[in-house]
Design a protein around this motif. Structure first.
Motif, PDB file in Angstrom:
ATOM      1  N   GLU A   1      -5.723  27.252  23.729  1.00 35.40           N
ATOM      2  CA  GLU A   1      -6.681  27.870  24.647  1.00 35.40           C
ATOM      3  C   GLU A   1      -5.920  28.520  25.799  1.00 35.40           C
ATOM      4  O   GLU A   1      -4.958  27.949  26.319  1.00 35.40           O
ATOM      5  CB  GLU A   1      -7.633  26.794  25.176  1.00 35.40           C
TER       6      GLU A   1
ATOM      7  N   ARG B   1      -5.395  29.498  29.543  1.00 37.07           N
ATOM      8  CA  ARG B   1      -5.812  29.031  30.856  1.00 37.07           C
ATOM      9  C   ARG B   1      -4.914  29.653  31.911  1.00 37.07           C
ATOM     10  O   ARG B   1      -3.763  30.012  31.633  1.00 37.07           O
ATOM     11  CB  ARG B   1      -5.757  27.507  30.955  1.00 37.07           C
TER      12      ARG B   1
ATOM     13  N   THR C   1      -4.752  19.268  33.194  1.00 36.39           N
ATOM     14  CA  THR C   1      -3.918  20.375  32.730  1.00 36.39           C
ATOM     15  C   THR C   1      -2.543  20.293  33.379  1.00 36.39           C
ATOM     16  O   THR C   1      -2.439  20.125  34.597  1.00 36.39           O
ATOM     17  CB  THR C   1      -4.545  21.739  33.070  1.00 36.39           C
TER      18      THR C   1
ATOM     19  N   CYS D   1      -2.270  27.298  26.034  1.00 35.33           N
ATOM     20  CA  CYS D   1      -2.069  25.871  26.273  1.00 35.33           C
ATOM     21  C   CYS D   1      -2.456  25.105  25.010  1.00 35.33           C
ATOM     22  O   CYS D   1      -3.364  25.513  24.280  1.00 35.33           O
ATOM     23  CB  CYS D   1      -2.944  25.371  27.430  1.00 35.33           C
TER      24      CYS D   1
ATOM     25  N   VAL E   1      -4.379  22.095  23.822  1.00 35.64           N
ATOM     26  CA  VAL E   1      -5.445  21.260  24.378  1.00 35.64           C
ATOM     27  C   VAL E   1      -5.796  20.175  23.366  1.00 35.64           C
ATOM     28  O   VAL E   1      -6.099  20.482  22.200  1.00 35.64           O
ATOM     29  CB  VAL E   1      -6.705  22.085  24.716  1.00 35.64           C
TER      30      VAL E   1
ATOM     31  N   ARG F   1      -8.307  16.922  22.596  1.00 27.96           N
ATOM     32  CA  ARG F   1      -9.516  16.178  22.971  1.00 27.96           C
ATOM     33  C   ARG F   1      -9.418  14.781  22.360  1.00 27.96           C
ATOM     34  O   ARG F   1      -9.274  14.632  21.139  1.00 27.96           O
ATOM     35  CB  ARG F   1     -10.773  16.885  22.484  1.00 27.96           C
TER      36      ARG F   1
ATOM     37  N   ASP G   1     -10.309  15.936  27.818  1.00 30.01           N
ATOM     38  CA  ASP G   1      -9.357  16.967  27.396  1.00 30.01           C
ATOM     39  C   ASP G   1      -8.066  16.871  28.197  1.00 30.01           C
ATOM     40  O   ASP G   1      -8.087  16.634  29.414  1.00 30.01           O
ATOM     41  CB  ASP G   1      -9.953  18.358  27.595  1.00 30.01           C
TER      42      ASP G   1
ATOM     43  N   ALA H   1      -4.541  19.294  28.555  1.00 33.11           N
ATOM     44  CA  ALA H   1      -3.935  20.570  28.184  1.00 33.11           C
ATOM     45  C   ALA H   1      -2.540  20.674  28.775  1.00 33.11           C
ATOM     46  O   ALA H   1      -2.294  20.215  29.896  1.00 33.11           O
ATOM     47  CB  ALA H   1      -4.799  21.734  28.677  1.00 33.11           C
TER      48      ALA H   1
ATOM     49  N   SER I   1       0.672  23.651  29.102  1.00 35.32           N
ATOM     50  CA  SER I   1       1.039  25.050  28.883  1.00 35.32           C
ATOM     51  C   SER I   1       2.410  25.128  28.217  1.00 35.32           C
ATOM     52  O   SER I   1       3.447  24.998  28.875  1.00 35.32           O
ATOM     53  CB  SER I   1       1.037  25.813  30.212  1.00 35.32           C
TER      54      SER I   1
ATOM     55  N   ALA J   1       1.435  27.223  20.991  1.00 36.22           N
ATOM     56  CA  ALA J   1       0.424  26.170  21.046  1.00 36.22           C
ATOM     57  C   ALA J   1      -0.484  26.168  19.825  1.00 36.22           C
ATOM     58  O   ALA J   1      -0.926  25.104  19.365  1.00 36.22           O
ATOM     59  CB  ALA J   1      -0.418  26.323  22.316  1.00 36.22           C
TER      60      ALA J   1
END
Length: 329
Positions: free
Chosen positions: A266, A268, A286, A294, A296, A298, A304, A306, A308, A312
């Motif tokens: 994702e 970000r 994050t 990133c 991520v 769950r 969550d 995340a 970077s 990814a």
């Protein structure tokens, strides 16, 4: 890979700041106490704890600074000839040598402070033990940081073959995905804050100022925290996800496969999560070192996390494949 380039820039800036900061401290310490030191300064102590040798005041800042310059040049030549294999050892030597020289300089200034003659200088016995211990610890940390150097991000099989977009690997094969990101500006800021903390502590130890531990300690804590958040490494293996922080790869957070619900890539930005470093926001936790993709994860608890890192999407795909295979057992 961008992560590798950022790491190199971060290491270069941190090394440059340390290389320049050490001689600055070596010269500044005796100059700051110029009016409170004798013309001849005690620089060596015998077995009985009494000073037995000295040097002119003008040589006190120049001698250790000269030793440092020779040491840096020798290490640079060694790295140039030996290549990457010598870099971690050179980093350990730089940290250890810098702590040793600045500690010795602070103890010399403190022992000679407000003495009329170098023969009246105080003893330095207890300080020597502390300086040697701090030097050894700095060298160990430098060595650990050097060992965290990793190859460019990739996913590899048991035979070392690069994995393509297809992650439907045969049963029994072991795969791993590794990616690392460094924020060079956070590393440089952490280095400068750390140097400020060290300078404040050294000045207080040398007796050049009233004890400023109320200033030095918060600065030291801030430097450690920034170093820990300045680089991150994500590793996906059949055991799950492992995220290691900082140059030494500590602390570490782990997610076993049976705790992971899903993984995804994702985009970000720092603005979305509230800034740089380890951030808590409405998107969860994050680790933001650069804007963009990133990884991520769950958890089964619905939270969550995340981080970077580069590549990814492939890391998330591999993690999902491993988690699905694990749950099907």
């Amino acid at each position: 890979m961008n992560g590798g380039g950022n790491r190199k820039r971060g290491v270069w800036w941190s090394a440059a700041a340390w290389t320049a900061g050490v001689p600055a401290a070596l010269v500044a310490l005796p100059l700051a106490a110029a009016g409170r030191l004798p013309d001849e300064v005690a620089t060596h102590w015998g077995a009985g704890g009494r000073p037995d040798d000295s040097m002119p005041f003008w040589a006190v800042p120049l001698a250790p600074a000269g030793i440092w310059v020779v040491m840096v040049l020798a290490l640079a030549l060694t790295v140039r000839r030996a290549g990457p294999a010598a870099r971690s050892w050179s980093g350990a030597a730089l940290l250890s040598g810098g702590v040793l020289l600045t500690g010795a300089q602070a103890s010399i200034v403190h022992a000679n402070l407000d003495r009329t003659s170098w023969t009246d200088a105080g003893s330095v016995g207890p300080e020597v033990v502390a300086i040697l211990a701090a030097s050894a610890l700095a060298g160990l940390l430098g060595r650990l940081a050097g060992r965290r150097a990793t190859p460019p991000p990739s996913a590899t099989g048991a035979d070392g073959t690069a994995v393509g977009p297809q992650l439907d690997f045969p049963a029994g094969e072991r795969f791993a995905w590794l990616s690392r990101t460094v924020n060079p500006w956070l590393q440089l800021t952490a280095t400068l804050v750390g140097l400020a903390a060290a300078g404040t502590a050294i000045a207080a130890t040398a007796g050049l100022a009233v004890p400023l531990w109320a200033v030095a300690l918060p600065l030291a804590v801030a430097a450690v925290a920034m170093f820990a958040c300045s680089s991150v490494q994500a590793l996906v293996t059949p055991k799950g996800l492992e995220v290691a922080f900082g140059p030494a790869g500590w602390p570490v957070r782990r997610w076993p496969l049976d705790t992971i619900e899903s993984a995804r890539a994702e985009k970000r930005t720092p603005a979305q999560v509230g800034g740089w470093g380890y951030r808590l926001s409405g998107l969860g936790t994050t680790v933001m070192l650069r804007g963009g993709d990133c990884l991520v994860v769950r958890s089964r608890k619905g939270t969550d996390f995340a981080v970077s890192v580069d590549d990814a999407e492939r890391g998330a795909a591999l993690l999902n494949s491993l988690a699905t295979r694990h749950s099907a057992r």
